[in-house]
Design a protein around this motif. Sequence first.
Motif, mmCIF file in Angstrom:
data_model
loop_
_atom_site.group_PDB
_atom_site.id
_atom_site.type_symbol
_atom_site.label_atom_id
_atom_site.label_comp_id
_atom_site.label_asym_id
_atom_site.label_seq_id
_atom_site.Cartn_x
_atom_site.Cartn_y
_atom_site.Cartn_z
ATOM 1 N N GLN A 3 -16.376 -10.243 -4.999
ATOM 2 C CA GLN A 3 -14.956 -10.499 -5.239
ATOM 3 C C GLN A 3 -14.326 -9.228 -5.789
ATOM 4 O O GLN A 3 -14.895 -8.551 -6.647
ATOM 5 C CB GLN A 3 -14.749 -11.639 -6.232
ATOM 6 C CG GLN A 3 -15.161 -13.007 -5.713
ATOM 7 C CD GLN A 3 -16.648 -13.279 -5.884
ATOM 8 O OE1 GLN A 3 -17.205 -13.001 -6.935
ATOM 9 N NE2 GLN A 3 -17.285 -13.810 -4.856
ATOM 10 N N LEU A 4 -13.139 -8.917 -5.286
ATOM 11 C CA LEU A 4 -12.442 -7.689 -5.668
ATOM 12 C C LEU A 4 -11.028 -8.040 -6.108
ATOM 13 O O LEU A 4 -10.318 -8.784 -5.410
ATOM 14 C CB LEU A 4 -12.383 -6.730 -4.481
ATOM 15 C CG LEU A 4 -13.735 -6.343 -3.866
ATOM 16 C CD1 LEU A 4 -13.519 -5.571 -2.561
ATOM 17 C CD2 LEU A 4 -14.546 -5.513 -4.833
ATOM 18 N N VAL A 5 -10.621 -7.500 -7.250
ATOM 19 C CA VAL A 5 -9.284 -7.755 -7.773
ATOM 20 C C VAL A 5 -8.641 -6.427 -8.138
ATOM 21 O O VAL A 5 -9.122 -5.720 -9.030
ATOM 22 C CB VAL A 5 -9.320 -8.678 -9.004
ATOM 23 C CG1 VAL A 5 -7.905 -8.900 -9.522
ATOM 24 C CG2 VAL A 5 -9.983 -10.004 -8.663
ATOM 25 N N GLU A 6 -7.545 -6.108 -7.449
ATOM 26 C CA GLU A 6 -6.829 -4.860 -7.697
ATOM 27 C C GLU A 6 -5.768 -5.046 -8.770
ATOM 28 O O GLU A 6 -5.236 -6.141 -8.954
ATOM 29 C CB GLU A 6 -6.144 -4.354 -6.427
ATOM 30 C CG GLU A 6 -7.052 -4.126 -5.246
ATOM 31 C CD GLU A 6 -7.084 -5.313 -4.304
ATOM 32 O OE1 GLU A 6 -7.349 -5.117 -3.102
ATOM 33 O OE2 GLU A 6 -6.835 -6.442 -4.764
ATOM 34 N N SER A 21 -6.751 0.178 -10.168
ATOM 35 C CA SER A 21 -8.085 -0.253 -10.549
ATOM 36 C C SER A 21 -8.508 -1.411 -9.671
ATOM 37 O O SER A 21 -7.677 -2.190 -9.200
ATOM 38 C CB SER A 21 -8.113 -0.704 -12.019
ATOM 39 O OG SER A 21 -7.778 0.346 -12.884
ATOM 40 N N CYS A 22 -9.798 -1.531 -9.485
ATOM 41 C CA CYS A 22 -10.362 -2.628 -8.703
ATOM 42 C C CYS A 22 -11.594 -3.133 -9.453
ATOM 43 O O CYS A 22 -12.566 -2.392 -9.605
ATOM 44 C CB CYS A 22 -10.731 -2.160 -7.309
ATOM 45 S SG CYS A 22 -11.639 -3.378 -6.317
ATOM 46 N N ALA A 23 -11.514 -4.364 -9.908
ATOM 47 C CA ALA A 23 -12.643 -4.974 -10.602
ATOM 48 C C ALA A 23 -13.500 -5.734 -9.598
ATOM 49 O O ALA A 23 -12.994 -6.597 -8.875
ATOM 50 C CB ALA A 23 -12.141 -5.924 -11.688
ATOM 51 N N ALA A 119 -15.789 -6.950 2.423
ATOM 52 C CA ALA A 119 -15.154 -7.646 1.305
ATOM 53 C C ALA A 119 -13.848 -6.938 0.974
ATOM 54 O O ALA A 119 -13.812 -5.697 0.941
ATOM 55 C CB ALA A 119 -16.064 -7.663 0.083
ATOM 56 N N TRP A 120 -12.814 -7.706 0.736
ATOM 57 C CA TRP A 120 -11.471 -7.146 0.507
ATOM 58 C C TRP A 120 -10.793 -7.849 -0.659
ATOM 59 O O TRP A 120 -10.975 -9.056 -0.884
ATOM 60 C CB TRP A 120 -10.607 -7.321 1.762
ATOM 61 C CG TRP A 120 -11.072 -6.529 2.921
ATOM 62 C CD1 TRP A 120 -12.022 -6.895 3.836
ATOM 63 C CD2 TRP A 120 -10.641 -5.221 3.288
ATOM 64 N NE1 TRP A 120 -12.206 -5.882 4.757
ATOM 65 C CE2 TRP A 120 -11.374 -4.844 4.446
ATOM 66 C CE3 TRP A 120 -9.718 -4.313 2.765
ATOM 67 C CZ2 TRP A 120 -11.188 -3.620 5.082
ATOM 68 C CZ3 TRP A 120 -9.536 -3.104 3.397
ATOM 69 C CH2 TRP A 120 -10.259 -2.758 4.537
ATOM 70 N N GLY A 121 -10.003 -7.077 -1.401
ATOM 71 C CA GLY A 121 -9.154 -7.657 -2.415
ATOM 72 C C GLY A 121 -7.851 -8.145 -1.829
ATOM 73 O O GLY A 121 -7.611 -8.013 -0.621
ATOM 74 N N GLN A 122 -6.995 -8.682 -2.698
ATOM 75 C CA GLN A 122 -5.714 -9.227 -2.248
ATOM 76 C C GLN A 122 -4.628 -8.171 -2.144
ATOM 77 O O GLN A 122 -3.584 -8.407 -1.531
ATOM 78 C CB GLN A 122 -5.268 -10.334 -3.200
ATOM 79 C CG GLN A 122 -6.168 -11.554 -3.159
ATOM 80 C CD GLN A 122 -6.217 -12.175 -1.787
ATOM 81 O OE1 GLN A 122 -5.200 -12.485 -1.189
ATOM 82 N NE2 GLN A 122 -7.430 -12.353 -1.240
ATOM 83 N N GLY A 123 -4.845 -7.032 -2.756
ATOM 84 C CA GLY A 123 -3.886 -5.943 -2.639
ATOM 85 C C GLY A 123 -2.979 -5.815 -3.850
ATOM 86 O O GLY A 123 -2.747 -6.776 -4.585
ATOM 87 N N THR A 124 -2.470 -4.604 -4.057
ATOM 88 C CA THR A 124 -1.487 -4.340 -5.098
ATOM 89 C C THR A 124 -0.432 -3.415 -4.507
ATOM 90 O O THR A 124 -0.754 -2.444 -3.807
ATOM 91 C CB THR A 124 -2.160 -3.730 -6.350
ATOM 92 O OG1 THR A 124 -1.200 -3.583 -7.398
ATOM 93 C CG2 THR A 124 -2.800 -2.379 -6.062
ATOM 94 N N GLN A 125 0.828 -3.735 -4.765
ATOM 95 C CA GLN A 125 1.928 -3.007 -4.132
ATOM 96 C C GLN A 125 2.252 -1.730 -4.892
ATOM 97 O O GLN A 125 2.371 -1.725 -6.114
ATOM 98 C CB GLN A 125 3.171 -3.890 -4.065
ATOM 99 C CG GLN A 125 4.396 -3.219 -3.476
ATOM 100 C CD GLN A 125 4.251 -2.920 -1.990
ATOM 101 O OE1 GLN A 125 3.669 -3.707 -1.245
ATOM 102 N NE2 GLN A 125 4.779 -1.773 -1.553
ATOM 103 N N VAL A 126 2.399 -0.658 -4.142
ATOM 104 C CA VAL A 126 2.853 0.618 -4.687
ATOM 105 C C VAL A 126 4.151 0.989 -3.973
ATOM 106 O O VAL A 126 4.199 1.028 -2.742
ATOM 107 C CB VAL A 126 1.797 1.721 -4.465
ATOM 108 C CG1 VAL A 126 2.360 3.087 -4.844
ATOM 109 C CG2 VAL A 126 0.545 1.419 -5.285
ATOM 110 N N THR A 127 5.192 1.252 -4.756
ATOM 111 C CA THR A 127 6.490 1.626 -4.211
ATOM 112 C C THR A 127 6.927 2.934 -4.840
ATOM 113 O O THR A 127 7.000 3.042 -6.064
ATOM 114 C CB THR A 127 7.537 0.538 -4.462
ATOM 115 O OG1 THR A 127 7.089 -0.695 -3.907
ATOM 116 C CG2 THR A 127 8.867 0.922 -3.839
ATOM 117 N N VAL A 128 7.196 3.924 -3.998
ATOM 118 C CA VAL A 128 7.621 5.237 -4.471
ATOM 119 C C VAL A 128 9.034 5.488 -3.968
ATOM 120 O O VAL A 128 9.272 5.500 -2.756
ATOM 121 C CB VAL A 128 6.675 6.340 -3.974
ATOM 122 C CG1 VAL A 128 7.074 7.689 -4.581
ATOM 123 C CG2 VAL A 128 5.229 6.013 -4.317
#
Length: 130
Positions: A3-6, A21-23, A119-128
């Motif tokens: 399990q991966l959590v970003e 970070s990814c736990a 295995a994949w996490g759900q993702g985290t949004q980065v906006t620049v």
Amino acid sequence: QVQLVESGGGSVQSGGSLRLSCAASGYAGTTRNTEYCMGWFRQTPGKEREGVASIGSDGTVRYAESVKARFTISQGDAKNTLYLQMNSLKPEDTAMYYCAARGPYSSCVASLNEIMYNAWGQGTQVTVSA
């Protein structure tokens, strides 16, 4: 199953920095196969997911050309946390960022090919912003 959590995404101005970070949990393996390779990928709407950075079981790393010298991938000592330090961010870095893992193997090399990962996490949004 891994399990991966970003975490760590957000909104920054051009030139700014973020640290993702990814736990990871649920590592499993056999006596011979205990190694995982990890990677960061990103995707924007309407585009294919692209590999950003990866790290092999021996610590070797690979980066997409577009992020070399700006992004740094690393792992915690216990290899259950994956990081992506992103500096000098540009508007074109805006995307959903995903953590990915593949394994277990006896050893594995860094890869930016998403089909290699299981295995994949759900993702985290980065906006620049400009």
